[in-house]
Design a protein around this motif. Structure first.
Motif, PDB file in Angstrom:
ATOM      1  N   LYS A  84       0.945  -1.214   0.438  1.00 11.48           N
ATOM      2  CA  LYS A  84       0.338  -0.045  -0.044  1.00 11.48           C
ATOM      3  C   LYS A  84       1.039   1.056   0.594  1.00 11.48           C
ATOM      4  CE  LYS A  84      -2.009   1.049   4.183  1.00 11.48           C
ATOM      5  NZ  LYS A  84      -3.456   0.376   4.722  1.00 11.48           N
ATOM      6  N   ILE A  85       0.486   2.226  -0.962  1.00 11.16           N
ATOM      7  CA  ILE A  85       1.488   2.644  -1.045  1.00 11.16           C
ATOM      8  C   ILE A  85       1.150   4.211  -0.009  1.00 11.16           C
ATOM      9  CG2 ILE A  85       1.711   5.085  -2.069  1.00 11.16           C
ATOM     10  CD1 ILE A  85       2.119   4.545  -4.696  1.00 11.16           C
ATOM     11  N   GLY A  86       1.794   4.921   1.078  1.00 10.87           N
ATOM     12  CA  GLY A  86       2.015   5.834   2.257  1.00 10.87           C
ATOM     13  C   GLY A  86       2.554   6.925   1.690  1.00 10.87           C
ATOM     14  N   TYR A  87       2.207   8.489   2.831  1.00  9.67           N
ATOM     15  CA  TYR A  87       2.556   9.108   2.421  1.00  9.67           C
ATOM     16  C   TYR A  87       4.303   9.180   1.985  1.00  9.67           C
ATOM     17  CZ  TYR A  87       3.537  14.156   3.513  1.00  9.67           C
ATOM     18  OH  TYR A  87       3.616  15.590   3.189  1.00  9.67           O
ATOM     19  N   GLY A  88       5.127   8.660   2.737  1.00 12.99           N
ATOM     20  CA  GLY A  88       6.318   9.146   2.136  1.00 12.99           C
ATOM     21  C   GLY A  88       7.022   8.176   1.287  1.00 12.99           C
ATOM     22  N   ASP A  89       6.370   6.972   0.355  1.00 16.72           N
ATOM     23  CA  ASP A  89       6.292   6.589  -0.344  1.00 16.72           C
ATOM     24  C   ASP A  89       5.780   7.853  -1.850  1.00 16.72           C
ATOM     25  OD1 ASP A  89       6.771   3.905   0.932  1.00 16.72           O
ATOM     26  OD2 ASP A  89       4.454   3.629   0.720  1.00 16.72           O
ATOM     27  N   ILE A  90       4.655   8.086  -1.671  1.00 17.03           N
ATOM     28  CA  ILE A  90       4.816   9.071  -2.731  1.00 17.03           C
ATOM     29  C   ILE A  90       5.745   9.864  -2.951  1.00 17.03           C
ATOM     30  CG2 ILE A  90       3.410  11.138  -3.065  1.00 17.03           C
ATOM     31  CD1 ILE A  90       0.653   9.573  -2.254  1.00 17.03           C
ATOM     32  N   TRP A  91       6.266  10.107  -1.825  1.00 16.56           N
ATOM     33  CA  TRP A  91       7.241  11.032  -2.263  1.00 16.56           C
ATOM     34  C   TRP A  91       8.469  11.117  -2.527  1.00 16.56           C
ATOM     35  CZ3 TRP A  91       7.482  16.074  -1.652  1.00 16.56           C
ATOM     36  CH2 TRP A  91       6.863  16.958  -0.842  1.00 16.56           C
ATOM     37  N   THR A  92       8.855   9.297  -2.628  1.00 18.12           N
ATOM     38  CA  THR A  92       9.884   8.721  -3.078  1.00 18.12           C
ATOM     39  C   THR A  92       9.857   8.263  -4.617  1.00 18.12           C
ATOM     40  OG1 THR A  92       9.330   6.661  -1.613  1.00 18.12           O
ATOM     41  CG2 THR A  92      11.085   8.729  -0.648  1.00 18.12           C
ATOM     42  N   THR A  93       8.453   8.039  -4.727  1.00 18.05           N
ATOM     43  CA  THR A  93       8.456   8.098  -5.857  1.00 18.05           C
ATOM     44  C   THR A  93       7.446   8.422  -6.651  1.00 18.05           C
ATOM     45  OG1 THR A  93       5.811   6.460  -5.454  1.00 18.05           O
ATOM     46  CG2 THR A  93       7.659   5.386  -5.121  1.00 18.05           C
ATOM     47  N   GLN A  94       6.896   9.228  -6.048  1.00 12.60           N
ATOM     48  CA  GLN A  94       6.234  10.572  -7.630  1.00 12.60           C
ATOM     49  C   GLN A  94       6.728  11.817  -7.570  1.00 12.60           C
ATOM     50  OE1 GLN A  94       1.959   9.069  -6.703  1.00 12.60           O
ATOM     51  NE2 GLN A  94       2.688   7.158  -6.617  1.00 12.60           N
ATOM     52  N   THR A  95       7.664  11.706  -7.181  1.00  8.98           N
ATOM     53  CA  THR A  95       8.798  13.368  -6.846  1.00  8.98           C
ATOM     54  C   THR A  95       9.972  13.303  -7.264  1.00  8.98           C
ATOM     55  OG1 THR A  95       9.187  13.146  -4.519  1.00  8.98           O
ATOM     56  CG2 THR A  95       6.971  14.209  -5.094  1.00  8.98           C
ATOM     57  N   VAL A  96      10.753  14.293  -7.503  1.00  8.36           N
ATOM     58  CA  VAL A  96      11.954  14.974  -7.228  1.00  8.36           C
ATOM     59  C   VAL A  96      12.798  13.558  -6.747  1.00  8.36           C
ATOM     60  CG1 VAL A  96      11.217  16.424  -9.313  1.00  8.36           C
ATOM     61  CG2 VAL A  96      12.186  16.912  -6.922  1.00  8.36           C
ATOM     62  N   ILE A  97      12.393  13.462  -5.340  1.00  5.11           N
ATOM     63  CA  ILE A  97      12.825  12.842  -4.554  1.00  5.11           C
ATOM     64  C   ILE A  97      13.520  11.827  -4.903  1.00  5.11           C
ATOM     65  CG2 ILE A  97      13.020  12.194  -2.200  1.00  5.11           C
ATOM     66  CD1 ILE A  97      11.547  14.539  -1.603  1.00  5.11           C
ATOM     67  N   ARG A  98      12.775  11.063  -6.415  1.00  2.56           N
ATOM     68  CA  ARG A  98      12.357   9.670  -6.567  1.00  2.56           C
ATOM     69  C   ARG A  98      13.877   9.153  -6.742  1.00  2.56           C
ATOM     70  NH1 ARG A  98       9.597  12.108 -10.553  1.00  2.56           N
ATOM     71  NH2 ARG A  98      10.225  11.316 -12.553  1.00  2.56           N
ATOM     72  N   PHE A  99      14.836  10.232  -7.894  1.00  5.97           N
ATOM     73  CA  PHE A  99      16.294  10.023  -7.861  1.00  5.97           C
ATOM     74  C   PHE A  99      16.955   9.586  -7.600  1.00  5.97           C
ATOM     75  CE2 PHE A  99      13.940  13.130 -10.972  1.00  5.97           C
ATOM     76  CZ  PHE A  99      13.984  11.961 -12.287  1.00  5.97           C
ATOM     77  N   VAL A 100      16.641  10.618  -6.572  1.00  2.00           N
ATOM     78  CA  VAL A 100      17.561   9.939  -4.855  1.00  2.00           C
ATOM     79  C   VAL A 100      17.305   8.439  -4.256  1.00  2.00           C
ATOM     80  CG1 VAL A 100      18.769  10.788  -1.893  1.00  2.00           C
ATOM     81  CG2 VAL A 100      18.038  12.604  -4.529  1.00  2.00           C
ATOM     82  N   TYR A 101      16.238   8.658  -3.857  1.00  2.00           N
ATOM     83  CA  TYR A 101      15.470   6.965  -3.153  1.00  2.00           C
ATOM     84  C   TYR A 101      15.272   6.308  -4.572  1.00  2.00           C
ATOM     85  CZ  TYR A 101      15.416   9.410   0.896  1.00  2.00           C
ATOM     86  OH  TYR A 101      15.400  10.230   2.342  1.00  2.00           O
ATOM     87  N   HIS A 102      16.400   5.380  -5.103  1.00  3.99           N
ATOM     88  CA  HIS A 102      16.399   5.299  -6.307  1.00  3.99           C
ATOM     89  C   HIS A 102      16.214   3.058  -5.929  1.00  3.99           C
ATOM     90  CE1 HIS A 102      19.037   6.881  -8.643  1.00  3.99           C
ATOM     91  NE2 HIS A 102      20.175   7.084  -7.163  1.00  3.99           N
ATOM     92  N   LYS A 103      16.019   2.988  -5.134  1.00  6.55           N
ATOM     93  CA  LYS A 103      15.228   1.861  -4.703  1.00  6.55           C
ATOM     94  C   LYS A 103      13.773   1.529  -4.379  1.00  6.55           C
ATOM     95  CE  LYS A 103      19.651  -0.836  -4.193  1.00  6.55           C
ATOM     96  NZ  LYS A 103      20.552  -1.489  -3.689  1.00  6.55           N
ATOM     97  N   ALA A 104      13.694   3.211  -4.011  1.00  2.00           N
ATOM     98  CA  ALA A 104      11.703   3.208  -3.287  1.00  2.00           C
ATOM     99  C   ALA A 104      10.643   2.509  -4.665  1.00  2.00           C
ATOM    100  CB  ALA A 104      11.658   4.420  -3.121  1.00  2.00           C
ATOM    101  N   THR A 105      11.064   2.600  -5.533  1.00  2.00           N
ATOM    102  CA  THR A 105       9.701   2.409  -6.171  1.00  2.00           C
ATOM    103  C   THR A 105       9.395   0.733  -6.703  1.00  2.00           C
ATOM    104  OG1 THR A 105       9.999   4.082  -7.753  1.00  2.00           O
ATOM    105  CG2 THR A 105       9.671   2.464  -8.897  1.00  2.00           C
ATOM    106  N   ASN A 106      10.537   0.317  -6.764  1.00  2.00           N
ATOM    107  CA  ASN A 106      11.429  -1.310  -6.375  1.00  2.00           C
ATOM    108  C   ASN A 106      10.583  -2.054  -4.968  1.00  2.00           C
ATOM    109  OD1 ASN A 106      12.376  -1.400  -8.984  1.00  2.00           O
ATOM    110  ND2 ASN A 106      14.257  -2.205  -7.825  1.00  2.00           N
ATOM    111  N   ARG A 107      10.355  -1.156  -4.098  1.00  2.00           N
ATOM    112  CA  ARG A 107       9.996  -1.408  -2.743  1.00  2.00           C
ATOM    113  C   ARG A 107       7.643  -0.728  -2.907  1.00  2.00           C
ATOM    114  NH1 ARG A 107      14.447   1.094  -0.290  1.00  2.00           N
ATOM    115  NH2 ARG A 107      13.759   3.052  -0.213  1.00  2.00           N
ATOM    116  N   VAL A 108       7.464  -0.847  -3.472  1.00  2.00           N
ATOM    117  CA  VAL A 108       6.348  -0.570  -3.913  1.00  2.00           C
ATOM    118  C   VAL A 108       5.962  -0.770  -5.292  1.00  2.00           C
ATOM    119  CG1 VAL A 108       4.964   1.261  -4.793  1.00  2.00           C
ATOM    120  CG2 VAL A 108       6.778   1.893  -2.907  1.00  2.00           C
ATOM    121  N   HIS A 109       6.901  -0.864  -6.201  1.00  2.00           N
ATOM    122  CA  HIS A 109       5.900  -1.630  -7.548  1.00  2.00           C
ATOM    123  C   HIS A 109       6.772  -2.636  -7.853  1.00  2.00           C
ATOM    124  CE1 HIS A 109       3.256   1.896  -8.948  1.00  2.00           C
ATOM    125  NE2 HIS A 109       4.172   2.273  -8.304  1.00  2.00           N
TER     126      HIS A 109
END
Length: 305
Positions: A136-161
């Motif tokens: 389930k996508i939480g508030y923090g997941d939105i920041w790390t996967t759906q904003t420019v921050i995703r370029f820093v947290y490279h593995k965040a998208t894998n944890r969600v999708h």
């Protein structure tokens, strides 16, 4: 093979719908499949009407464009009223391999504890689309996967999708991608109608939460494969799609995650900044600026967190 209703939502891109219908009609067990094409008030309805023929195709015209959830609800209701024991939701830019629908139906029939099954989704180049939700996508997941921050947290998208490796084997997942999934009639009766407050986006997470509440599980099936053209409709209305995204995000965070109001506003101001940046280069965004402010403010006013 029990009766399957396939709901295909159409808006403008009738050529994609034609390809989708053709792939379904080439599917194993087509004699037990009925296709419900729901048109969301397309201006080119006559073109769509010309391709929706045959005893296994039912064309339904909505008087207005009601969005993803509301449009699919119309088709789901028709399928259930017609006695379909399984309901497959499909974007019109999806094409099915011969056994894809059969594999999903057979799994649900043999495993009643699962209410929804999701296929392996590839793009036109046969590359895996990592688009299902493994959590389930939480508030923090939105920041790390759906904003420019995703370029820093490279593995965040894998944890969600999930990574491409994840999609090699059968897995339980939190929610199926909205472009294609099948549900049993029993499950559909308990988790639908879909929440039509959203026009586009966040439907998967909302449905995943409803599935949990009703005690159903969702299963990913790599043996069932479909080809997804991806965003063939929303690419035509990109500024409007971003407006829908911002509104749905506000609603999901407030209604389903019960996130505090200040956090919602913080994310909202970020989305607004991105919209304005797009407007510096694209006049279409500038034209939609008033619409963006009006619609997002309306959703913000509804939140009482």
């Amino acid at each position: 093979m029990k009766k399957i209703g396939v709901v295909v939502l159409n808006y403008i891109t009738w050529q994609e719908t034609q390809k989708c219908i053709a792939s379904i009609q080439n599917s194993r067990g087509i004699e037990n499949i009925k296709i419900y094409v729901v048109d969301n008030a397309s201006p080119n309805y006559k073109e769509l009407e010309s391709i929706c023929h045959g005893k296994n195709v039912c064309l339904i015209q909505n008087k207005e464009n009601t969005g993803y959830a509301a449009g699919n609800n119309v088709g789901i209701l028709h399928a259930l009223e017609d006695g379909c024991e399984y309901v497959l939701i499909s974007n019109n830019d999806v094409s099915f391999e011969t056994d894809s629908i059969y594999i999903m139906q057979q799994y649900l029939e043999r495993h009643p504890e699962y209410g929804i099954v999701a296929p392996h989704i590839v793009d036109n180049n046969k590359k895996t689309q990592c688009c299902h939700f493994i959590k389930k996508i939480g508030y923090g997941d939105i920041w790390t996967t759906q904003t420019v921050i995703r370029f820093v947290y490279h593995k965040a998208t894998n944890r969600v999708h999930g990574s491409e490796e994840f999609y090699q084997t059968q897995q339980d997942i939190f929610a199926a991608a909205g472009c294609c999934f099948m549900m049993s009639a029993e499950c559909a009766g308990r988790v639908t109608p879909l929440d039509d407050t959203t026009f586009l986006y966040e439907e998967e997470n909302i449905l995943g939460i409803r599935m949990e509440q009703q005690g159903y599980k969702t299963r990913y099936l790599p043996q069932s494969r479909v080809i997804h053209g991806h965003d063939q409709t929303t690419r035509l209305v990109k500024p409007f799609a971003l407006i829908c995204w911002a509104c749905s995000e506000i609603y999901y965070l407030a209604e389903y995650l019960r996130i505090s109001r200040w956090k919602i506003y913080f994310l909202y101001y970020y989305r607004t900044l991105i919209f304005l940046i797009h407007g510096l280069k694209n006049p279409e965004y500038r034209k939609q600026w008033g619409n963006y402010k009006e619609k997002t403010r309306r959703f913000l006013e509804k939140t009482e967190i």
